[in-house]
Write a protein that holds these residues in place. Structure first.
Motif, PDB file in Angstrom:
ATOM      1  N   THR A  91      27.063  40.542  38.306  1.00 47.92           N
ATOM      2  CA  THR A  91      27.004  39.092  38.505  1.00 47.92           C
ATOM      3  C   THR A  91      27.948  38.665  39.614  1.00 47.92           C
ATOM      4  OG1 THR A  91      26.417  38.727  36.184  1.00 47.92           O
ATOM      5  CG2 THR A  91      27.298  36.848  37.403  1.00 47.92           C
TER       6      THR A  91
ATOM      7  N   THR B 242      23.274  36.675  38.895  1.00 45.55           N
ATOM      8  CA  THR B 242      23.224  38.040  38.359  1.00 45.55           C
ATOM      9  C   THR B 242      22.181  38.855  39.119  1.00 45.55           C
ATOM     10  OG1 THR B 242      23.935  37.347  36.157  1.00 45.55           O
ATOM     11  CG2 THR B 242      22.772  39.456  36.332  1.00 45.55           C
TER      12      THR B 242
ATOM     13  N   GLN C  32      23.182  46.077  36.588  1.00 42.11           N
ATOM     14  CA  GLN C  32      23.368  44.652  36.822  1.00 42.11           C
ATOM     15  C   GLN C  32      24.808  44.346  37.224  1.00 42.11           C
ATOM     16  OE1 GLN C  32      21.924  42.456  33.338  1.00 42.11           O
ATOM     17  NE2 GLN C  32      20.031  42.006  34.468  1.00 42.11           N
TER      18      GLN C  32
END
Length: 434
Positions: free
Chosen positions: A380, A419, A378
């Motif tokens: 953002t 995100t 991940q």
């Protein structure tokens, strides 16, 4: 929004005929493929694969110009100025895949202030922006970083300490003394200029002014002698001799083959010679003299075309302006270490507001959990982004949409996706703003 983008590699003569195609998994064109540009630079804006997705606009530049808030987000897209102003809506970075088969020119880039001033002055002088002798084609600076994808990526960057330069010249002195026809005068001319208070500046000034005047003069003699001594060193090394500066000597030989007689051959001895390993990154700020010699890499820079050349090129060299732009302070090799924000997510943050590089990496072994799931990464966003997959494949999901991204494919991502989750195995390079 995820907007598919593509482009055709630039066919500069120094480019590799196979490296970019091999990385991204397509058939080589048969021509040099030097740089694949991903961005909105007017010189080669990315092509939008589905124009209907963005109101019929065919390039990223056209879409950003027509709908800056939709493309860049409100903070970057607000219409703050005219197109020529640094405050105008624009994508601040340019992402490239770069493949050098032979050396690029020695060069440096200006600060923002110098770029704005030079751009205004050259406009006032009536110099066309596409003129060969133009220094400033836009009002922006051009710091850049390079991430090595090949096993090694060869670079000249920044000036050495004077003591190191004198050590290199000592090796050339020894080679000259051992030669059949010693010519110490050629090296004397350079060493005299290394004794002053502003030695590096004086050396570069002398080498470029005298050395571009033809086949006569001290610099021409020095270049010829340095090349001859480097060639003799290759023969000695083949016979088992141990040399203190084999890489620098090899660089002289390589540059002489690519740019015979060029004073940049000697300037290379004043600079740091670096062999980046795969995965290492250099950051090259304003004023840093540099030249990429060979290798495959991901390059990320501020979106600009302002280049001050300093040798190893038949193109225009403005010695006076180059001397004003160059930083002659000897500095360590400017490696840029990553910030590992989470497993498999490495971020490279230079000291500018124009760009950040993010490397997303996931291996199949990472999916060895009890559920047999796919690796997840991940990141953002805080601004617009461009992502290119260089290996494997991922499903990339944001706040409002998702896209499948395979090796060789690239996508523009609007900041409202927030995100991003990368599910898959392989490598993605993502360029965005801090």
């Amino acid at each position: 929004m995820f907007v598919g983008i593509t482009n055709s590699p630039r066919d500069y003569a120094w480019g590799s005929t196979t490296a970019i195609a091999g990385l991204l998994g397509y058939a080589p064109s048969g021509k040099p493929e030097a740089e694949l540009w991903l961005g909105a630079h007017p010189g080669s804006p990315s092509v939008i694969t589905d124009p209907a997705q963005v109101g019929g606009h065919t390039t990223l530049l056209d879409w950003i110009t027509a709908s800056p808030e939709a493309a860049l987000g409100a903070p970057l897209g607000a219409p703050l100025g005219a197109p020529a102003s640094p405050a105008a809506p624009r994508l601040s970075f340019l992402l490239k895949i770069l493949a050098a088969q032979s050396p690029l020119s020695l060069q440096a880039h200006p600060t923002s202030e110098r770029a704005r001033t030079g751009f205004v002055l050259e406009n006032a002088a009536g110099i066309p922006t596409d003129a060969a002798d133009r220094n400033y084609r836009d009002p922006f600076h051009k710091p850049e970083l390079i991430f090595a994808l090949s096993e090694t990526f060869e670079v000249l960057c920044g000036f050495r300490e004077l003591r190191e330069i004198r050590g290199i010249l000592g090796e050339f002195r020894a080679l000259d003394v051992a030669s059949d026809n010693p010519q110490p005068g050629a090296l004397d001319a350079l060493e005299r200029r290394l004794l002053g208070d502003d030695a590096l500046r004086d050396c570069v000034d002398w080498l470029l002014r005298d050395g571009r005047g033809g086949d006569s003069g001290e610099v021409a003699w020095l270049v010829e002698r340095v090349v001859a001594l480097a060639e003799s060193a290759a023969e000695l090394a083949a016979d088992g001799a141990i040399l203190d500066y084999p890489l620098e000597l090899a660089t002289v030989r390589d540059l002489a083959r690519a740019y015979p007689g060029d004073p940049g051959i000697v300037i290379s001895l004043l600079t740091n010679r670096v062999s980046l390993k795969r995965g290492e990154v250099l950051y090259l700020p304003a004023g840093n003299i540099h030249a990429y010699l060979s290798g495959l890499g991901v390059e990320l820079m501020a979106s600009s075309d302002n280049v001050l050349r300093g040798g190893l090129s038949p193109k225009h060299i403005d010695v006076d302006e180059l001397l004003e732009v160059l930083d002659f302070t000897p500095l360590p090799v400017p490696y840029l270490p990553p910030v590992v924000s989470s497993p498999g997510v490495s971020e490279y943050h230079p000291d500018v507001d124009d760009f950040v590089l993010v490397h997303i990496a996931a291996e199949a072994a990472a999916a060895s959990g009890a559920d047999g799931g796919v690796p997840m990464r991940q990141f953002t966003l805080t601004g617009p982004a461009i992502a290119i997959c260089t290996a494997g494949g991922f499903l990339v999901a944001g706040a409002g949409a998702s896209v499948a991204l395979k090796r060789g494919e690239s996508v523009y991502i609007t900041p409202d996706e927030g995100t991003l989750t990368f599910a898959g195995v392989g490598d993605v390079f993502l360029a965005t703003t801090p």
